[in-house]
Design an enzyme around this catalytic site. Sequence first.
Site, PDB file in Angstrom:
ATOM      1  N   LYS A 113       0.892   0.119  17.573  1.00  0.00           N
ATOM      2  CA  LYS A 113       1.275   0.465  16.190  1.00  0.00           C
ATOM      3  C   LYS A 113       0.624   1.768  15.768  1.00  0.00           C
ATOM      4  O   LYS A 113      -0.534   2.000  16.092  1.00  0.00           O
ATOM      5  CB  LYS A 113       0.782  -0.651  15.258  1.00  0.00           C
ATOM      6  N   THR A 114       1.290   2.626  15.110  1.00  0.00           N
ATOM      7  CA  THR A 114       0.767   3.727  14.298  1.00  0.00           C
ATOM      8  C   THR A 114       1.881   4.712  13.999  1.00  0.00           C
ATOM      9  O   THR A 114       2.633   5.102  14.904  1.00  0.00           O
ATOM     10  CB  THR A 114      -0.432   4.511  14.911  1.00  0.00           C
ATOM     11  N   ASP A 146      -7.557   2.953  18.759  1.00  0.00           N
ATOM     12  CA  ASP A 146      -8.900   2.373  18.608  1.00  0.00           C
ATOM     13  C   ASP A 146      -8.849   0.845  18.641  1.00  0.00           C
ATOM     14  O   ASP A 146      -9.665   0.209  19.307  1.00  0.00           O
ATOM     15  CB  ASP A 146      -9.526   2.820  17.279  1.00  0.00           C
ATOM     16  N   GLY A 198      -4.057   1.482   9.793  1.00  0.00           N
ATOM     17  CA  GLY A 198      -3.103   1.890   8.752  1.00  0.00           C
ATOM     18  C   GLY A 198      -1.776   1.167   8.874  1.00  0.00           C
ATOM     19  O   GLY A 198      -1.350   0.792   9.964  1.00  0.00           O
ATOM     20  N   ARG A 247      -9.859  -1.847   8.630  1.00  0.00           N
ATOM     21  CA  ARG A 247     -10.306  -0.914   9.664  1.00  0.00           C
ATOM     22  C   ARG A 247     -11.656  -1.284  10.302  1.00  0.00           C
ATOM     23  O   ARG A 247     -12.278  -0.460  10.948  1.00  0.00           O
ATOM     24  CB  ARG A 247     -10.405   0.494   9.079  1.00  0.00           C
ATOM     25  N   GLY A 269      -0.891  12.001   9.658  1.00  0.00           N
ATOM     26  CA  GLY A 269      -1.121  12.166  11.098  1.00  0.00           C
ATOM     27  C   GLY A 269      -2.577  12.567  11.225  1.00  0.00           C
ATOM     28  O   GLY A 269      -2.911  13.749  11.143  1.00  0.00           O
ATOM     29  N   ASP A 273       1.401   7.622  13.331  1.00  0.00           N
ATOM     30  CA  ASP A 273       0.972   8.943  13.832  1.00  0.00           C
ATOM     31  C   ASP A 273       1.633   9.315  15.162  1.00  0.00           C
ATOM     32  O   ASP A 273       1.660  10.481  15.538  1.00  0.00           O
ATOM     33  CB  ASP A 273      -0.551   8.973  14.014  1.00  0.00           C
ATOM     34  N   TYR A 289       1.237   7.863   2.242  1.00  0.00           N
ATOM     35  CA  TYR A 289       1.298   6.430   1.985  1.00  0.00           C
ATOM     36  C   TYR A 289       2.724   5.966   1.645  1.00  0.00           C
ATOM     37  O   TYR A 289       3.098   4.848   1.960  1.00  0.00           O
ATOM     38  CB  TYR A 289       0.303   6.060   0.869  1.00  0.00           C
ATOM     39  N   GLU A 290       3.510   6.849   1.000  1.00  0.00           N
ATOM     40  CA  GLU A 290       4.855   6.438   0.588  1.00  0.00           C
ATOM     41  C   GLU A 290       5.790   6.258   1.772  1.00  0.00           C
ATOM     42  O   GLU A 290       6.839   5.638   1.653  1.00  0.00           O
ATOM     43  CB  GLU A 290       5.477   7.415  -0.425  1.00  0.00           C
TER      44      GLU A 290
HETATM   45  P1  FBP Z   1      -3.558   4.274  12.089  1.00  0.00           P
HETATM   46  O1  FBP Z   1      -3.877   5.285  13.142  1.00  0.00           O
HETATM   47  O2  FBP Z   1      -4.573   3.227  11.927  1.00  0.00           O
HETATM   48  O3  FBP Z   1      -2.184   3.708  12.301  1.00  0.00           O
HETATM   49  O4  FBP Z   1      -3.510   5.025  10.667  1.00  0.00           O
HETATM   50  C1  FBP Z   1      -2.674   6.095  10.451  1.00  0.00           C
HETATM   51  C2  FBP Z   1      -2.862   6.731   9.096  1.00  0.00           C
HETATM   52  O5  FBP Z   1      -1.729   6.471   8.305  1.00  0.00           O
HETATM   53  C3  FBP Z   1      -3.114   8.224   9.269  1.00  0.00           C
HETATM   54  O6  FBP Z   1      -1.928   8.938   9.324  1.00  0.00           O
HETATM   55  C4  FBP Z   1      -3.988   8.539   8.086  1.00  0.00           C
HETATM   56  O7  FBP Z   1      -4.861   9.603   8.351  1.00  0.00           O
HETATM   57  C5  FBP Z   1      -4.784   7.297   7.904  1.00  0.00           C
HETATM   58  O8  FBP Z   1      -3.994   6.238   8.372  1.00  0.00           O
HETATM   59  C6  FBP Z   1      -5.173   7.060   6.471  1.00  0.00           C
HETATM   60  O9  FBP Z   1      -6.082   6.022   6.446  1.00  0.00           O
HETATM   61  P2  FBP Z   1      -6.394   5.088   5.217  1.00  0.00           P
HETATM   62  O10 FBP Z   1      -5.286   4.107   5.139  1.00  0.00           O
HETATM   63  O11 FBP Z   1      -7.653   4.398   5.604  1.00  0.00           O
HETATM   64  O12 FBP Z   1      -6.490   5.941   3.998  1.00  0.00           O
END
Ligand code: FBP
Length: 512
Positions: free
Chosen positions: A202-203, A176, A81, A145, A251, A205, A427-428
Site C-alpha cells: 500500500k502507498t 517501512d 498513510g 504510524r 509523495g 506514493d 490528503y484530499e
Molecule cells: P505512506 O507511505 O505511509 O503510504 O504515506 C504516504 C503519505 O501520504 C505521503 O505522501 C505523505 O508525505 C505522508 O503520507 C503524510 O503523512 P501523515 O499522514 O502522517 O501526515
Amino acid sequence: MSKISALQKARSKYVPKLPDILKQCGPFVTIQEGAATKSVADQKAIKALYPDTYGLPVLTFAPGQKGPRAVQKVAVILSGGQAPGGHNVIAGLFDALKALNPNNELFGFLGGPSGLLEDKYLNISAELVDQYRNTGGFDMICSGRTKLETEEQFAKVAQTCKKHGITAVVIIGGDDSNTNACSLAQYLLTKKTGIQVIGCPKTIDGDLKNEWIEVSFGFDTATKVYSELIGNIMRDANSARKYWHFIKLMGRSASHIALECALQTHPNACLISEEIAEKNISLQEIVEKLTKLVVKRAENGMNFGVVLIPEGLIEFIPEIKLLITQLNDLLAKNKKHFEALTEIDRKIDFVAGKLQGESATVFAALPDSIKAQLLSDRDPHGNVQVSRIETEKLLIEMIERRLARINARRKNKAPVKFSTLAHFFGYEGRCSAPSNFDADYCYSLGYTAAALLGAGKTGYMASVRNISRSADKWLPGGIPLTMMMNIEHRHGKDVPVIRKALVELTARPFRE
Ligand code: FBP
C-alpha cells in the site's frame, strides 16, 4: 437528507473483478514454487538477519482442491498513510477467509500497529464489511504510524495473538511497514509460535514497487484525482489568464505522483526531485529556471501558468539535504536544550548559532516560515515531515525576490507580473473512493493474502501481477519479503529495509 448519497450507494454495489484463477477456484489454490530467491543486495547480511525466510521461492497459484480448511483467526492492520482501496483489501481478505472456512474469524486491530500492541480491536463481521466495500479512507479500523521493530514489541504482538488464538497477521502498509512485517515473521518463526505474517503493498506514493510488485495500491486513484484537480486549475488559469499556480503534490520521497500527474496534464513545468539530486541542481538554479519561464511567458503576454512540485523536493536539493542532515544531528545532540526553548524565534536563533559552513548560509537565506517548518517535530521514523514544509511558497517567495531585481532593471519595458496561488494536493486525494482499478486490485490482493494463509505461508507479500492486462488475466501469488530487502544507513545506523523505488531517469515515464 439521507447520509449516503445515491452515488455512494451505487458505488458500494460494484462487484470487484478477480483474476481468472481466483474466480474459478476461490482461495483454494495449489501453490507452485519458483526457484530459491535472494535479496536485492547485501545478501549475506540479510540472510543472517532472516535465516528462516531468506531464499524462499516466489509463489504462483494453480487450481486447488475445494473443501474447508482448518479454522483460522486472522488479525489485520492498516499501517501508515491512507490509500484508496484499503477497505477492499479487507473485504477481499474477509470474503476469501469465509470461503476457506465459514468459521474463520477476522480481527481488525485499531489504529495501525499500536492496536496490536495495545490489544485494541473489533471483530470484522459481514455487515461491517458491507458498509465499507469500494469506499475510500481507512476509517473501518483506522491507521497509525507506530513502528513495529523491537523484540519487546514483537513479544507483545505474540502475546496479543496468543490471547485470542490468532493464527496469522496481515499487515497492509508501505515499505517501512512491510520491512516490519518481515522482521515480525522471522521473530514468530524463531519463537516457534506458528503465527503466519503476510504483507500487502500500500502507498499512494508509488515507491513500493519492483519487478514483482508492479504498483502499490492507491497510486492509480490518487494520481487520477490530483490530475483532475490540476486539469481544472489549468483550465481556470487559461481562462482568467492572471495567476501562476504552484501546486505541491504528495509523495514523501519519490516523485512518482508528480511525474504521473505531469504526464496526464502537461503543466508548464514539473520538478522531479530525483533529477534535481542526480544533476546536483541547487535551489538558486531551480529559482533561476522558473523565473526565466515566468519572464518568457510574460513576454508572450501570458502572465499565468502551472508548476507542479513534488512534496519531497526539499530533501533532494543538495544544499538543503546537507542542511537537514546537520539539523538532524544538531537537534539529536542538543535535544534537551532545544526542547526547553518555547518560542520558535529562539529555536531558530539557537540553531543558526550552531550551524557551520554552507549550511549556516543556506539556513540564513531561508524565509522564517520555512526555517520553523524545518525545525518542527520529526515523524516516528525520524524523518522531516515534508508534507508540512511549504516548498511551493518558498519557491514563490524566491522567484518574487528574483523578479523584483529583474523588474528594477527593465527600464523601458513593462514589469513582469507575477500573481501567484499556492496549493497542496495531498490528503484530499489519498482518501478518495478507489478507481475501478484500485477497487479490483485491492480486492484481489486481499483475496490473495487469504489464499497464501490458507496454504500455510509466512514471510510473503501478496502480489498480483500482469496488471496492465484486464483483471481476468492478472496473476496472483506471493513474493518473499526478504527478496526486496537491502541494508541502508538510516539515522546513524545500518538497518535492513525494503528498497524504495525512486523515479528512474532512464526509464520511459521520465524520458517521456
Ligand atoms: P505512506 O507511505 O505511509 O503510504 O504515506 C504516504 C503519505 O501520504 C505521503 O505522501 C505523505 O508525505 C505522508 O503520507 C503524510 O503523512 P501523515 O499522514 O502522517 O501526515
